[in-house]
Design an enzyme around this catalytic site. Structure first.
Site, mmCIF file in Angstrom:
data_model
loop_
_atom_site.group_PDB
_atom_site.id
_atom_site.type_symbol
_atom_site.label_atom_id
_atom_site.label_comp_id
_atom_site.label_asym_id
_atom_site.label_seq_id
_atom_site.Cartn_x
_atom_site.Cartn_y
_atom_site.Cartn_z
ATOM 1 N N HIS A 1 -44.238 -41.187 -31.559
ATOM 2 C CA HIS A 1 -45.289 -42.403 -30.684
ATOM 3 C C HIS A 1 -44.981 -41.798 -29.915
ATOM 4 O O HIS A 1 -46.060 -41.697 -28.591
ATOM 5 C CB HIS A 1 -44.141 -43.442 -31.309
ATOM 6 C CG HIS A 1 -45.447 -44.171 -30.749
ATOM 7 N ND1 HIS A 1 -46.288 -45.015 -31.725
ATOM 8 C CD2 HIS A 1 -45.398 -45.398 -29.753
ATOM 9 C CE1 HIS A 1 -47.261 -46.367 -30.432
ATOM 10 N NE2 HIS A 1 -46.731 -46.376 -29.858
ATOM 11 N N SER B 1 -49.106 -45.859 -25.984
ATOM 12 C CA SER B 1 -49.034 -47.321 -27.695
ATOM 13 C C SER B 1 -49.734 -48.447 -26.336
ATOM 14 O O SER B 1 -50.737 -47.824 -26.372
ATOM 15 C CB SER B 1 -47.922 -47.109 -26.769
ATOM 16 O OG SER B 1 -47.143 -48.523 -28.241
ATOM 17 N N ASP C 1 -46.599 -40.175 -36.318
ATOM 18 C CA ASP C 1 -46.368 -41.606 -35.468
ATOM 19 C C ASP C 1 -47.057 -42.568 -36.739
ATOM 20 O O ASP C 1 -47.238 -42.044 -37.178
ATOM 21 C CB ASP C 1 -46.815 -41.495 -34.289
ATOM 22 C CG ASP C 1 -46.830 -43.501 -33.981
ATOM 23 O OD1 ASP C 1 -46.003 -44.262 -34.506
ATOM 24 O OD2 ASP C 1 -47.590 -43.506 -32.913
#
Lengths: 429, 429
Positions: free
Chosen positions: A394, A167, A338
């Site tokens: 994610h 991320s 994601d």
């Protein structure tokens, strides 16, 4: 003989974690605590270090894991929900073993570091630090931490060193990589830095933001009308009042449609409502904080804190171009359901880097448990490997722990993911 | 009194299914057999009819279910794997109850019909029929079947009648709908035809084929290079030899990448390898074929047979435009992880129909089992309702039985799917 004793005590005995509430017995040591990296600010970064579950731990690779946010805790997400050896039980009062723990199956040593300062159990006492933050500051702090850590745990100084994360660590990791290279070029005590792997990495809004919208459209979250409407009305430098209003309405509708699903995994299904945040509960038990050597108590641990991300929009592409000069092993992986930092986004900036293809797009096979199947797709470039993970959101190691571990083993070994064709695959109709 | 007796025996007693091997006890009657629709060709269509599991079965709606292919069996897929009351056990020797059976929870009567002729247990004895087939022929045959069926089961003549199905039934159903309207306009014995619902319907290659490629690209199955390359080299009327070779190579690579996954559900995971085809095993037991009144035995039942689809490329859009004049209830639904007839494809031809929006794109909520969540998205037009089903592949009722039943209940009731906002939703992070 004297040297042996010195080595045996090099790992900071004061940070050794003992009597962690509800912890099952394990065959490896782990350490936690704050390391001060700035005396003026009393800025201290919290880490949790798990040695490899292996007799030769100190000769095995050392991996630094960073979560994103910015401001989300690496020990809450990375250690306790993704790749670490322990999982928190449903009531948030004890731990059980993660069957896919990377410190066991991968046989490497893992540091989970909480950055930027004030994230999780990290802290600063300088008022001006509060809410003020840049990629560069985080990288400087992380490097200072790393130097201090290797001084405390000096038996790991000669080990191969990697960074991994996900991320917004898409900003932290390449920036830190540059700093480490600079450190190695200048000084003594070079770090044996070999490379990094990042999952669903925030990299360049120019590609990440349109890729998010395209993913929402192509996965039936938003209508074509909203998708096209946003492109038409929301990116105008000199928008009329009518256009601005149309854009606001479109943005609101997109926001609502996203709220109805987890944007971090478009196909996830809720299993409890409301859910007890077991990790938050566990990390706020005073006896847990005491066992982890959290200095200033009582501390309220929260999963994520907000920062003013001064250079959040900074593109990482120039950083990558510089890093490619330094013969690092770089893997980018991407959970393909994601929408927040979508696979489409990542593929688009990879294309913009104009890399040379070594092995073109192929399905990679995951041996699985008793049955082989498609783990995702990969493309190998001269200076980087890309791999998607099928059906992961994610947080790839949380959603697809087996595939993530398999992928990371290949990263550490420096070997290509095997083509799915070589495995027995079932084409279910 | 005499009339009552006549009604009681109107349903063909010779086709009543009794002593079906391994069948659990149920509170409804079911019938199966072939109905001859062309004496010259000895062309006979096989059906399996389940009355509603309800005391007033004969006053409840009658639904005809058609699978696609063309040439795939409606009793193998639709009845035994999707919406029917029975499921075949793992060894292919017996049956168990489907908890989501549409003839119970929906309280309707279901006919599963095998078309075109030669599909499943349907047959023809005319040599020229073999491998020769058009949408129109299938619709004519289906209408003849339906008239004959309603003559045999005359107590259902006055019931509301619907058609449902999936995939290539996207051709069969609108074509049959037109034929029924024509029949009703001309003759006596009108059929109380109210509307139809089709899942992932093959409709118009002009939209279905590019939507398939875009879905494969956006879901990380194929690379951007292959995606763009196919558009560039594979649709050229006057292609050079080099362009043709490039196209062949690209097509082969796309084919291989698709083979590694189920194109019918991009995120499905194999659970056995190799898998016993339990349904094929069951339907080929001689005692099962005897109980289902399959006339010519031994018959080797196969899931799908190949046809020469003479008008497979025919667009259904003109048919829809005509049907819109007749005040039918038309629902199009779409499992959103299918790539074969993708949700993107369907959205694109819906847009080409230029329909008026009554309720714009919204998330619909499924109450679920103990926890509410997002079932998919819907858009309501003046003459048609579109609904996607989140996480379902090509065969929506197989992959998401609860959501499919919930959706179909709303179709039969003529009510809109509830917005997800009205339900408790969890936004899992």
């Amino acid at each position: 003989m004297l040297l042996d004793i010195a080595l045996a005590f090099a790992a900071d005995p004061q940070h050794l974690v003992q009597d962690l509430p509800g912890q099952p017995a394990v065959g490896f040591r782990h350490y936690a605590g704050q390391i001060q990296i700035n005396a003026t600010a009393d800025r201290s970064l919290f880490y949790w270090f798990y040695e490899a579950d292996h007799p030769n731990a100190s000769s095995l690779p050392l991996v630094l894991w960073l979560n994103g946010g910015p401001g989300c805790s690496s020990i809450g997400a990375g250690a306790l929900e993704e790749i670490g050896p322990f999982r928190v039980n449903a009531t948030g009062t004890g731990l059980f073993l993660n069957p896919y723990s990377w410190n066991k199956d991968l046989a490497a040593n893992f540091i989970f570091l909480e950055v930027p300062y004030n994230t999780g159990f990290s802290f600063t006492n300088l008022l001006s630090d509060d809410g003020f933050w840049t990629d560069n500051q985080t990288a400087v702090d992380s490097l200072l931490f790393l130097i201090e850590f290797l001084s405390k745990f000096s038996e790991y100084k000669q080990n191969e060193f990697y960074i991994a994360g996900e991320s917004f660590a898409g900003h932290f990791i390449p920036t830190l990589a540059s700093k480490i290279i600079g450190h190695n070029q200048q000084g003594d005590n070079p770090i044996k830095f070999k490379g990094f792997a990042i999952g669903n990495p925030s990299t360049d809004d120019l590609y990440d933001v349109p890729g998010n919208r395209e993913t929402l459209f192509a996965h039936a979250v938003i209508s074509e009308e909203l998708y096209e409407g946003e492109k038409l009305y929301c990116n105008k430098p000199n928008a009329t009042e009518e256009e601005s209003m149309k854009c606001s309405n479109i943005s609101l509708q997109i926001f609502i449609l996203q709220l109805q699903v987890s944007p971090y995994n478009l196909y996830s299904v809720p299993t409890c409502n409301p859910c007890l945040d077991a990790v938050t509960n566990y990390l706020n038990l005073p006896e847990v904080q005491a066992a982890l050597h959290v200095q200033t108590r009582p501390v309220r641990w929260t999963r994520c804190k907000s920062y003013l991300p001064i250079d959040k929009q900074r593109s990482m592409l120039p950083v990558y171009r510089d890093l490619f000069e330094h013969n690092l092993r770089i893997w980018i992986y991407s959970g393909d359901v994601d929408s927040v930092v979508s696979t489409l986004s990542t593929r688009r900036w990879l294309k913009a880097l104009n890399l040379s293809v070594v092995t073109s797009w192929y399905g990679w096979g995951y041996p699985g448990e008793g049955i082989a199947y498609l783990g995702g797709r990969a493309e190998v470039y001269d200076s980087l490997t890309f791999a998607s993970v099928r059906g992961a959101g994610h947080q790839v190691p949380r959603d697809k722990p087996g595939e993530a571990l398999f992928l990371f083993k290949h990263f550490i070994a420096g070997t290509q993911l095997p083509p799915a064709n070589d495995l027995l695959l079932v084409n279910r109709l």
